[in-house]
Scaffold this motif. Structure first.
Motif, mmCIF file in Angstrom:
data_model
loop_
_atom_site.group_PDB
_atom_site.id
_atom_site.type_symbol
_atom_site.label_atom_id
_atom_site.label_comp_id
_atom_site.label_asym_id
_atom_site.label_seq_id
_atom_site.Cartn_x
_atom_site.Cartn_y
_atom_site.Cartn_z
ATOM 1 N N ARG A 485 0.839 -1.205 0.000
ATOM 2 C CA ARG A 485 0.000 0.000 0.000
ATOM 3 C C ARG A 485 0.871 1.250 0.000
ATOM 4 N NH1 ARG A 485 -3.164 -2.619 3.746
ATOM 5 N NH2 ARG A 485 -2.364 -1.348 5.459
ATOM 6 N N ASP A 486 2.035 1.138 0.630
ATOM 7 C CA ASP A 486 2.956 2.267 0.699
ATOM 8 C C ASP A 486 3.793 2.360 -0.583
ATOM 9 O OD1 ASP A 486 3.827 4.411 2.267
ATOM 10 O OD2 ASP A 486 5.626 3.331 2.912
ATOM 11 N N LYS A 487 3.479 1.501 -1.549
ATOM 12 C CA LYS A 487 4.132 1.475 -2.862
ATOM 13 C C LYS A 487 5.651 1.287 -2.745
ATOM 14 C CE LYS A 487 0.617 3.641 -5.602
ATOM 15 N NZ LYS A 487 -0.371 3.145 -4.660
ATOM 16 N N ARG A 488 6.024 0.325 -1.921
ATOM 17 C CA ARG A 488 7.439 0.020 -1.775
ATOM 18 C C ARG A 488 7.682 -1.453 -2.042
ATOM 19 N NH1 ARG A 488 8.852 0.207 3.582
ATOM 20 N NH2 ARG A 488 6.844 0.923 4.355
ATOM 21 N N VAL A 489 8.946 -1.810 -2.339
ATOM 22 C CA VAL A 489 9.322 -3.222 -2.405
ATOM 23 C C VAL A 489 10.367 -3.557 -1.343
ATOM 24 C CG1 VAL A 489 8.768 -3.630 -4.841
ATOM 25 C CG2 VAL A 489 11.029 -2.755 -4.230
ATOM 26 N N VAL A 490 11.024 -2.520 -0.825
ATOM 27 C CA VAL A 490 12.033 -2.738 0.216
ATOM 28 C C VAL A 490 11.389 -2.466 1.572
ATOM 29 C CG1 VAL A 490 14.276 -2.010 1.116
ATOM 30 C CG2 VAL A 490 13.875 -2.046 -1.350
ATOM 31 N N LEU A 491 11.522 -3.424 2.478
ATOM 32 C CA LEU A 491 10.944 -3.233 3.808
ATOM 33 C C LEU A 491 11.866 -2.371 4.666
ATOM 34 C CD1 LEU A 491 9.357 -5.737 2.776
ATOM 35 C CD2 LEU A 491 9.333 -6.547 5.142
ATOM 36 N N LEU A 492 11.266 -1.581 5.540
ATOM 37 C CA LEU A 492 12.056 -0.878 6.545
ATOM 38 C C LEU A 492 12.606 -1.928 7.510
ATOM 39 C CD1 LEU A 492 9.677 2.069 7.461
ATOM 40 C CD2 LEU A 492 11.676 2.118 5.944
ATOM 41 N N ALA A 535 15.846 5.113 9.309
ATOM 42 C CA ALA A 535 14.889 4.217 8.662
ATOM 43 C C ALA A 535 14.465 4.811 7.336
ATOM 44 C CB ALA A 535 13.679 4.012 9.567
ATOM 45 N N SER A 536 15.051 4.277 6.258
ATOM 46 C CA SER A 536 14.691 4.743 4.919
ATOM 47 C C SER A 536 14.907 3.615 3.930
ATOM 48 C CB SER A 536 15.566 5.937 4.517
ATOM 49 O OG SER A 536 15.440 6.155 3.123
ATOM 50 N N PRO A 537 13.891 3.306 3.138
ATOM 51 C CA PRO A 537 14.071 2.210 2.181
ATOM 52 C C PRO A 537 15.079 2.561 1.089
ATOM 53 C CG PRO A 537 11.951 3.290 1.856
ATOM 54 C CD PRO A 537 12.564 3.887 3.087
ATOM 55 N N ILE A 565 21.259 12.309 13.470
ATOM 56 C CA ILE A 565 21.074 11.404 12.326
ATOM 57 C C ILE A 565 20.222 12.090 11.265
ATOM 58 C CG2 ILE A 565 19.811 9.321 11.598
ATOM 59 C CD1 ILE A 565 20.974 7.860 13.960
ATOM 60 N N MET A 566 19.107 12.690 11.693
ATOM 61 C CA MET A 566 18.213 13.340 10.736
ATOM 62 C C MET A 566 18.957 14.432 9.972
ATOM 63 S SD MET A 566 15.503 11.748 10.662
ATOM 64 C CE MET A 566 13.776 11.688 10.949
ATOM 65 N N GLU A 567 19.736 15.225 10.689
ATOM 66 C CA GLU A 567 20.464 16.325 10.035
ATOM 67 C C GLU A 567 21.502 15.801 9.048
ATOM 68 O OE1 GLU A 567 20.048 19.733 13.490
ATOM 69 O OE2 GLU A 567 22.044 18.924 12.993
ATOM 70 N N SER A 568 22.261 14.816 9.501
ATOM 71 C CA SER A 568 23.336 14.284 8.665
ATOM 72 C C SER A 568 22.779 13.654 7.385
ATOM 73 C CB SER A 568 24.135 13.253 9.460
ATOM 74 O OG SER A 568 25.038 12.596 8.621
ATOM 75 N N VAL A 569 21.721 12.857 7.546
ATOM 76 C CA VAL A 569 21.132 12.205 6.371
ATOM 77 C C VAL A 569 20.592 13.266 5.417
ATOM 78 C CG1 VAL A 569 19.222 10.737 5.617
ATOM 79 C CG2 VAL A 569 20.644 10.027 7.537
ATOM 80 N N SER A 576 16.077 11.999 -0.026
ATOM 81 C CA SER A 576 15.616 10.671 0.391
ATOM 82 C C SER A 576 14.430 10.777 1.351
ATOM 83 C CB SER A 576 16.764 9.911 1.056
ATOM 84 O OG SER A 576 17.216 10.655 2.162
ATOM 85 N N VAL A 577 13.554 9.766 1.242
ATOM 86 C CA VAL A 577 12.399 9.710 2.135
ATOM 87 C C VAL A 577 12.830 9.015 3.419
ATOM 88 C CG1 VAL A 577 10.037 8.875 2.397
ATOM 89 C CG2 VAL A 577 10.916 9.485 0.123
ATOM 90 N N VAL A 578 12.689 9.704 4.551
ATOM 91 C CA VAL A 578 13.106 9.125 5.825
ATOM 92 C C VAL A 578 11.872 8.917 6.692
ATOM 93 C CG1 VAL A 578 14.494 9.500 7.902
ATOM 94 C CG2 VAL A 578 15.396 10.172 5.665
ATOM 95 N N TYR A 579 11.711 7.676 7.199
ATOM 96 C CA TYR A 579 10.529 7.338 7.984
ATOM 97 C C TYR A 579 10.734 7.590 9.469
ATOM 98 C CZ TYR A 579 8.277 5.186 3.975
ATOM 99 O OH TYR A 579 7.683 4.980 2.777
ATOM 100 N N GLY A 580 11.983 7.838 9.849
ATOM 101 C CA GLY A 580 12.273 8.039 11.260
ATOM 102 C C GLY A 580 13.588 7.358 11.597
#
Ligand code: COA
Length: 704
Positions: A485-492, A535-537, A565-569, A576-580
């Protein structure tokens, strides 16, 4: 392609054969097939089918199969491709049992041909006919006898069933076999395998008392699971030798996981052959060297070999070849050594290899063979002979045969070096069941093949599938449907952990946090210290972008870690889409291992086990097995196959790791990927193995 069949008895022992497209014109395939059938001595009815002829080769011809007065068991079709399906339809209506379609111009030629082939297979299904081909040389059975091919040669009667995916190769082998005196029970050119495949012919040959060994020439396998199953069953009673050309397109495609990258293109076949109990050889020469040994000699009761030779050099070569194989040089008992001392000159070597020396006559071979074969510490004998001025190769050959009769339970093979002067003796040996080779090395490799087969056929038979009843399928389904549903193939990571945990794979506690405060609460709940991971696919190499922090020991460190981590990424990969951030309990150090999965088009999921961590690709200390049919014993064997096993058993005073827990995890991963074909790849790396239990620290899963 359909499921396992009952018997191909009527295909190989038909009461009647129709040749559709039989021709009067020499040089046409339809002429050759008819002539071959008659010349092979086939005793059933032969019906040439040709709309223009009254009679061909003295046999009454019929315009159509439906005009034949009696039942037709087999119809060999050699009409041009556009006419084949109409002919097949007629055969169906006439109640024909089997088609052998020689005609080319099907799947191998492109789309139109593939369509025609599909339609042909559908006609067979509709009428309950089974089919060999299309695009094949045909089939032979030497005990029937029947030659339903257009080959120029019919082989000697023998005990080798040869199944080949290349028709041209069949023709060449038949020609060559006549010169080498090799006989066959059956000869099958499988062609495009639109219906009957090698699995069917393997099952049939294993049930055929005339066939003692099955030789396969393979380019590809269509139904991997069925092939493995057929071979596994057949190989318990009949050795299967395979030569496989080409490589599969699978495996290497998936380089995003370690497992995918480590699985070479040929690996699935190699793994499948091993698990199916099939012996793989790499040259045609080796195939028949081994086949000869299997036809005439027993598998050795053990691996201890004695060599008797009349020359030092070849004796040493043979001994080297033995020591470089799973075989070993036998150590003689005292009685044997005394017997040899008494009957051989002082200059002879009475230890293994026994050297009867260059001036020997046949009587020294006679005495030496008697002594070593009687030794209970000898499981097999290799007789090496060089044509000196004194030796009588023909008499030595006779003595070998006599001695082998006294000890039929021990294999005896010969290597007679030279040319013209050993020709007669070689022929005598082959004619009397002693495989004889021109050099020691092929003799040793044949003996090693016999030993390998003994191990395969005496290994405990696989019991029912190895499964764990305590798994939670629904939980996995839920994760996958959310990911889709989240339109992904790689799991977090956190999702992959849920999947692994649902199948009872022990994981380091790990949860997703979307705010610094949530991260702190999770850390307090699981206990310090913790590890944080972005956490990012889209981010495969988290460390490279500052996405990992280890050993965070206080609530403040965790909150700050989250923000850092959030800042560095964001700096490294702003799009990139970051989930947390995942908060994971920091585990004590353990022995680092990897368990992974990749998928092969033909054979399905392959499980990998090995030394884990960041050096996986460098060390390549891994073993593979097919997930289908994996047994507990195989899982143990794959662990033992790696050097990691040395570490697990306890290296330099370390206590052994929990190998049973590891075996369990391998089995659970195998079940997971069997249950969920949508999993295309999976890496658990590293898994920490402890004295008691394990913990997966990182799990990656990709789905379709
Ligand atoms: N029913 C019965 N006979 C028929 C027929 C039908 N429906 N249609 C044609 N025939 C007859 C023809 O009249 C001819 O007989 P004739 O010599 O008395 O005239 C015979 O069948 C063969 O037909 P023809 O048109 O002469 O074909 P061909 O012999 O040149 O070629 C094949 C036919 C099958 C050999 C050819 O199409 C082919 O596929 N060759 C490659 C085969 C191959 O390589 N296979 C794989 C090997 S590994």
């Amino acid at each position: 392609m359909r499921g396992p069949m009952i018997s191909l008895e009527r295909l190989f022992r038909p009461r009647s054969v129709a040749v559709v497209g039989a021709s009067k014109t020499p040089g046409k395939i339809g002429h050759a097939v008819l002539v071959n059938l008659v010349a092979s001595g086939f005793r059933g009815a032969i019906y040439p089918i040709n709309p223009k002829e009254e009679e061909i080769e003295g046999l009454k011809a019929y315009p159509r199969v439906t005009d034949v007065p009696g039942p037709v068991d087999v119809a060999v079709i050699c009409v041009p491709a556009p006419a084949v399906n109409a002919v097949a339809e007629e055969c169906g209506r006439a109640g024909v049992g089997y088609l052998v379609v020689i005609t080319a111009g099907f799947k191998e030629t492109g789309r139109e041909g593939a369509e025609r082939e599909k339609a042909l297979a559908a006609i067979c299904r509709q009428y309950g006919m089974r089919m060999v081909g299309p695009n094949c040389l045909g089939i032979m059975d030497t005990s029937t006898p029947m030659n339903a091919t257009f080959s120029a040669n019919f082989p000697f009667q023998g005990r080798i069933a040869f199944i080949s995916q290349s028709g041209a190769l069949c023709a060449a082998i038949l020609d060559w076999s006549l010169k080498r005196g090799i006989g066959f029970s059956k000869f099958i050119s499988v062609g495009n395998k639109a219906d009957l495949t090698e699995a069917d012919f393997i099952e049939d040959a294993a049930a055929d008392p005339q066939s003692k060994v099955i030789c396969l020439y393979l380019e590809s396998v269509e139904e991997g699971a069925r092939f493995v199953e057929a071979c596994r069953r057949a190989s318990r009673t009949t050795p299967i030798l395979v030569i496989k050309s080409g490589t599969s397109q699978a495996g290497a495609q998936a380089a995003s996981s370690h497992t995918g990258a480590l699985a070479g293109s040929d690996l699935a076949y190699e793994t499948a052959f091993r698990q199916a109990g099939v012996l793989r050889v790499h040259t045609m020469e080796e195939l028949f060297d081994l086949a000869q040994a299997f036809v005439r000699q027993p598998a050795p009761p053990g691996n201890r070999v004695a060599i008797v030779t009349n020359s030092g050099g070849p004796g040493v070569l043979a001994a080297d070849a033995i020591e470089n194989s799973p075989l070993t040089m036998a150590r003689f008992e005292k009685e044997t050594i005394d017997r040899l001392r008494k009957s051989l000159p002082a200059a002879a070597n009475v230890f293994n290899p026994v050297d009867v020396i260059g001036d020997a006559h046949w009587d020294r071979y006679d005495a030496a063979l008697g002594a070593v074969l009687d030794d209970p510490g000898v499981d097999g004998v290799l007789v090496v002979l060089t044509p000196t001025a004194t030796i009588e190769p023909d008499v030595v050959a006779e003595k070998i045969v006599e001695h082998h009769r006294r000890h039929p339970e021990k294999p005896v093979l010969a290597a007679f070096l030279g040319g013209a002067s050993v020709e007669e003796a070689t022929r005598y040996l082959l004619g009397n069941g002693i495989p004889c080779y021109p050099f020691p090395e092929p003799a040793v490799s044949a003996l090693a093949g016999l030993l390998r087969y003994r191990e395969l056929s005496t290994a405990p038979a696989a019991v029912e599938e190895w499964t764990f009843p305590d798994v939670d399928r629904a939980a996995v389904e839920e994760v996958f449907s959310y990911v889709r549903r989240d339109k992904r193939v790689v799991l977090l990571g956190s999702e992959a952990f849920r999947v692994a945990e649902s199948y009872g794979i022990p994981c380091a506690p790990s949860y997703l946090a979307t705010t610094p405060d949530a991260a702190r609460r999770l850390a307090e709940h699981m206990g310090f210290p913790v590890v944080l991971k972005v956490a990012s696919p889209q981010i495969l190499h988290k460390t490279d972008v500052g996405g990992v922090k280890v050993g965070l020991a206080t609530p403040e460190e965790v909150k700050r870690g989250f923000v850092d981590i959030m800042e560095s990424v964001h700096q490294h990969l702003p799009d990139s889409v970051v989930y947390g951030v995942e908060v994971q309990k920091m585990m004590p150090p353990g022995r680092e291992l990897i368990v992974g999965v990749t998928r092969d088009v033909q054979f399905g999921p392959l499980i990998m086990f090995g030394l884990g961590g960041v050096y996986v690709n460098l060390l390549k200390d891994v073993a593979f097995r097919l997930a289908h049919g994996l047994t507990r014993e195989e899982a143990h064997a794959m662990i033992r196959q790696t050097r990691a096993y040395t570490l697990l058993r306890g290296f330099r005073g370390e206590r052994p790791a929990d190998i049973e827990a590891l075996v369990d995890t391998i089995g659970r991963v195998a079940q997971l990927v069997r249950d969920f074909p949508e999993i295309t790849e999976m890496d658990i790396n590293p898994v920490f193995a402890y004295e008691k239990g394990l913990a997966a620290l990182d799990v990656k899963i990709t789905i379709r």
